[in-house]
Design a protein around this motif. Structure first.
Motif, short mmCIF file in Angstrom:
data_model
loop_
_atom_site.label_atom_id
_atom_site.label_comp_id
_atom_site.label_asym_id
_atom_site.label_seq_id
_atom_site.Cartn_x
_atom_site.Cartn_y
_atom_site.Cartn_z
N LEU A 31 -44.60 14.98 -19.21
CA LEU A 31 -45.15 15.57 -17.99
C LEU A 31 -45.72 14.49 -17.08
O LEU A 31 -46.26 13.49 -17.54
CB LEU A 31 -46.24 16.58 -18.34
CG LEU A 31 -45.78 17.83 -19.10
CD1 LEU A 31 -46.98 18.70 -19.45
CD2 LEU A 31 -44.77 18.62 -18.28
N ASP A 90 -51.45 24.00 -16.45
CA ASP A 90 -50.06 24.44 -16.49
C ASP A 90 -49.88 25.76 -15.75
O ASP A 90 -48.85 25.99 -15.09
CB ASP A 90 -49.59 24.59 -17.94
CG ASP A 90 -49.67 23.27 -18.70
OD1 ASP A 90 -49.45 22.21 -18.07
OD2 ASP A 90 -49.94 23.29 -19.91
N ARG A 95 -46.13 26.37 -14.60
CA ARG A 95 -45.32 26.10 -15.80
C ARG A 95 -45.58 27.11 -16.91
O ARG A 95 -44.86 27.11 -17.91
CB ARG A 95 -45.62 24.69 -16.32
CG ARG A 95 -45.09 23.56 -15.46
CD ARG A 95 -45.13 22.25 -16.20
NE ARG A 95 -46.49 21.84 -16.50
CZ ARG A 95 -47.14 20.87 -15.85
NH1 ARG A 95 -46.54 20.22 -14.84
NH2 ARG A 95 -48.37 20.54 -16.18
#
Length: 575
Positions: A31, A90, A95
């Protein structure tokens, strides 16, 4: 070779020679936030074990990673572990969904020692700083309450030792039902320390559907058996380097000398004055030896600290912090610190005593020459330890089967280790620039067990931390009582005063006053001398009669006297 759980077919095995470090962590698919956190501390390019492990582990496959100590295994499993957890960042970036968030641990790392637990926790906190991943260390020697409080606040990754993990899980303080990824770090060390049964109990508490990664420098049979039972088609990754054919790291220069035990402190003091020496670690086999060597080096002017099992956790962490912060530049320790200590700029490792086996030797010298840096390892072998060392030498295929006899004044010692010729066994005062162990505050951890005494000892002569021994009230000396045979040495005036004082106290208390009790008359035994009887005090009968003379003692008939009397009376009766 490891196989599937049914041992029908072996797993894929990747054994490659490392290429040049041209790729970056961003190229490996981690990431952007994780890559940003690593770049903030100057970490951009992966090492061989990291480059080979990340693509496989990020895909969710079970991994067995094997590489030499000091080659970066922690980030090899740490980065995939951080990617497997879901955090609020996230959700904000789209995500993950909000319902995927949880305050229960989502990843678990099991390590054998407290020092390694701290090291792994620090590395994971560094890599997960931008995403704000919550990492909590759980290990023994600390109070339960702060750890339970941290778990209740919410945690994403738990790093812990088997005993404390099993304890908290049994108390329902640690929830393991939502673990997605499990890492067993230094599995061979957990086997050596007898933790494997506890590890199996922990694994049985975890969900069946999870990713399991096992990392270790060596793979004994029981570790392979563990992998076969609890891993699903693992990929075995073994990382080597083109110029690193042996089991030891090539950029660590090794020296082995045959030394006398009484000359070792002097040798170590001179080795520590070698040119280019920064931080140094001295390894001993026993706790008593480690404490003694640290004390001797301190008296010789070195800023030394100790880490061994007799110290409380607060004292151990105090020494490690002082070592990392540079207040102490010599750390004397037992094999408890042979794993898990990753400190920059450790240039020298000295084996004060020969290690138990080749694995211990590898992990000791692995504290230097880490992450591509160069280092020096010096081993001092006693005459009695020559057979043990030869077994280690043969197992590791080294060239030191017959170490050269060496003393603190040997010219070849100075030449091999670049020691100045004017160096002696005491550090010059001009070179004593370190603050020392006393400059690092000792933290009160609310330790379990008997750590108070060890913490107070660790503080040295000037220790003044919160763990110092509490001052106990002075104990009142016990009053000695007169025995029956003891003679009273008080004067008659003193005895009369004491009698009057006793009677006045009794009168105030409402008690009847009475004359002082006379001592009991001692009875004469058979073996007593007649003089003792004549010197005895007058009896009540003679006092009542007013007689001044003592009572005549009664004569006792003995058997011989009775026999003589009978023999004298018998002829008279016959006549």
């Amino acid at each position: 070779m490891l196989g599937r759980p049914d041992a029908a077919a072996p797993p894929a095995r990747h054994t490659e020679e490392a290429s040049t470090l041209s790729t970056t962590f961003r190229d490996l698919g981690i990431l952007p936030e994780t890559a940003e956190a690593l770049e903030a501390v100057g970490i951009t390019s992966p090492f061989p074990i990291q480059e080979m492990t990340l693509p496989v582990a990020l895909a969710g496959t079970d991994v067995i990673g094997q590489a030499k100590t000091g080659t970066g295994k922690t980030l090899g499993f740490g980065l995939p572990l951080l990617e497997s957890v879901t955090v609020p960042a996230d959700v904000e970036l789209g995500r993950a969904k909000p319902e995927e968030l949880s305050d229960a641990p989502q990843a678990l790392v099991v390590v054998p020692t407290r020092e390694l637990c701290q090291q792994v926790t620090n590395d994971l906190l560094t890599a997960g700083k931008v995403r704000n991943v919550r990492v909590v260390p759980i290990y023994g020697g600390r109070a339960y309450e702060p750890q339970v409080e941290a778990l209740n606040k919410g945690v994403d990754v738990v790093v812990g030792t088997p005993g404390r993990l099993l304890d908290l899980a049994g108390q329902k303080k640690l929830r393991l039902s939502q673990i997605r990824a499990l890492v067993l770090d230094e599995a061979d060390e957990m086997l050596d320390l007898g933790f494997l049964p506890d590890v199996e109990k922990i694994i049985e508490m975890l969900p069946t559907r999870r990713q399991t990664m096992l990392f270790s420098a060596t793979m004994p049979g029981q570790v392979i058996s563990l992998a076969r039972r609890y891993m699903s088609q693992p990929t075995h990754i073994s990382a080597t380097s083109p110029d690193d054919e042996g089991q030891t790291v090539a950029n660590t220069t090794q020296h082995v000398f045959r030394a006398h035990s009484m000359d070792k402190p002097e040798m170590v003091a001179r080795i520590l004055q070698a040119e280019g020496r920064a931080l140094a670690m001295v390894f001993c086999r026993t706790k008593r030896t480690a404490a003694d060597v640290a004390e001797q080096l301190t008296r010789r002017g070195f800023a030394a600290g100790a880490v061994h099992g007799d110290l409380g956790q607060g004292a151990r962490e105090q020494a490690l912090r002082a070592f990392r912060n540079g207040k102490v530049d010599v750390l004397v320790c037992t094999d408890v610190a042979a794993r898990g200590i990753d400190v920059d700029n450790v240039t020298h490792v000295i084996n004060y005593q020969t290690p138990e086996d080749e694995k211990t030797y590898l992990h000791r010298i692995g504290r230097t020459g880490r992450a591509g840096a160069s280092g020096t390892a010096v081993t001092l072998v006693d005459w009695d330890d020559i057979p043990r060392w030869q077994l280690i030498n043969k197992a590791l295929e080294l060239d030191f089967n017959d170490p050269e006899e060496t003393y603190s004044t040997s010219p070849h010692l100075y030449e091999a280790l670049s020691i100045p010729k004017e160096a002696k066994g005491v550090l010059p005062r001009a070179d004593r620039t370190r603050a020392g162990l006393a400059a690092e505050e000792i933290e009160d951890l609310g330790e379990t067990g008997g750590g108070g005494r060890a913490r107070a000892k660790s503080a040295g002569s000037g220790g003044s931390g919160p763990s110092a021994e509490r001052a106990r009230p002075a104990r009142k000396p016990r009053e000695r009582r007169r025995t029956r045979g003891a003679l009273r040495t008080d004067s008659p005036a003193e005895q009369a005063a004491a009698t009057a004082e006793g009677s006045s106290v009794a009168t105030e208390a409402g008690e009847d006053t009475a004359a002082p009790r006379k001592p009991r008359r001692r009875r004469r035994t058979r073996s007593g001398a007649p003089a003792a009887a004549s010197e005895a005090p007058a009896t009540k009968e003679t006092e009542a009669a007013g007689e001044g003379e003592t009572r005549k003692p009664r004569r006792r008939r003995t058997r011989s006297r009775a026999a003589a009397t009978r023999s004298a009376e018998q002829p008279a009766s016959e006549s």
